[in-house]
Scaffold this motif. Structure first.
Motif, PDB file in Angstrom:
ATOM      1  N   ASP A   1       0.824  -1.211   0.000  1.00  0.00           N
ATOM      2  CA  ASP A   1       0.000   0.000   0.000  1.00  0.00           C
ATOM      3  C   ASP A   1       0.857   1.260   0.000  1.00  0.00           C
ATOM      4  O   ASP A   1       0.489   2.271  -0.588  1.00  0.00           O
ATOM      5  CB  ASP A   1      -1.012   0.012   1.152  1.00  0.00           C
ATOM      6  N   TYR A   2       2.040   1.221   0.614  1.00  0.00           N
ATOM      7  CA  TYR A   2       2.935   2.377   0.568  1.00  0.00           C
ATOM      8  C   TYR A   2       3.549   2.547  -0.820  1.00  0.00           C
ATOM      9  O   TYR A   2       3.835   3.660  -1.243  1.00  0.00           O
ATOM     10  CB  TYR A   2       4.049   2.250   1.606  1.00  0.00           C
ATOM     11  N   LEU A   3       3.761   1.454  -1.516  1.00  0.00           N
ATOM     12  CA  LEU A   3       4.348   1.534  -2.847  1.00  0.00           C
ATOM     13  C   LEU A   3       3.363   2.022  -3.896  1.00  0.00           C
ATOM     14  O   LEU A   3       3.750   2.663  -4.863  1.00  0.00           O
ATOM     15  CB  LEU A   3       4.898   0.159  -3.264  1.00  0.00           C
ATOM     16  N   ARG A   4       2.068   1.755  -3.711  1.00  0.00           N
ATOM     17  CA  ARG A   4       1.106   2.138  -4.739  1.00  0.00           C
ATOM     18  C   ARG A   4       0.323   3.402  -4.406  1.00  0.00           C
ATOM     19  O   ARG A   4      -0.200   4.060  -5.284  1.00  0.00           O
ATOM     20  CB  ARG A   4       0.162   0.978  -5.041  1.00  0.00           C
ATOM     21  N   ASP A   5       0.213   3.756  -3.116  1.00  0.00           N
ATOM     22  CA  ASP A   5      -0.562   4.937  -2.733  1.00  0.00           C
ATOM     23  C   ASP A   5       0.189   6.223  -3.043  1.00  0.00           C
ATOM     24  O   ASP A   5       1.420   6.270  -2.971  1.00  0.00           O
ATOM     25  CB  ASP A   5      -0.880   4.923  -1.235  1.00  0.00           C
TER      26      ASP A   5
END
Length: 66
Positions: free
Chosen positions: A11-15
């Motif tokens: 989620d940190y990589l895509r958000d």
């Protein structure tokens, strides 16, 4: 991403990440953005990621790295 780096939660990589001016992370990103582009080669970015990994103990949610 280099295989020897600690993982980052998906989620940190895509958000999209928003940084508020004056925050610590904003200052860090501003410093990197104000660096001559040739100084931020892929190898240099991996070096900075490895340095950040030396401070990381767990993911942001407290779970251990696998």
């Amino acid at each position: 991403m280099s295989a020897d780096l600690k993982p980052v939660a998906e989620d940190y990589l895509r958000d999209e990440i928003h940084l508020r001016p004056g925050s610590r992370l904003h200052r860090l990103v501003a410093r990197l953005a104000d660096t001559y582009i040739d100084d931020l080669s892929d190898e240099r970015i991996i070096e900075l990621e490895r340095l950040a990994d030396t401070f990381r103990i767990t993911h942001a949610d407290g779970s251990r790295f696998s």
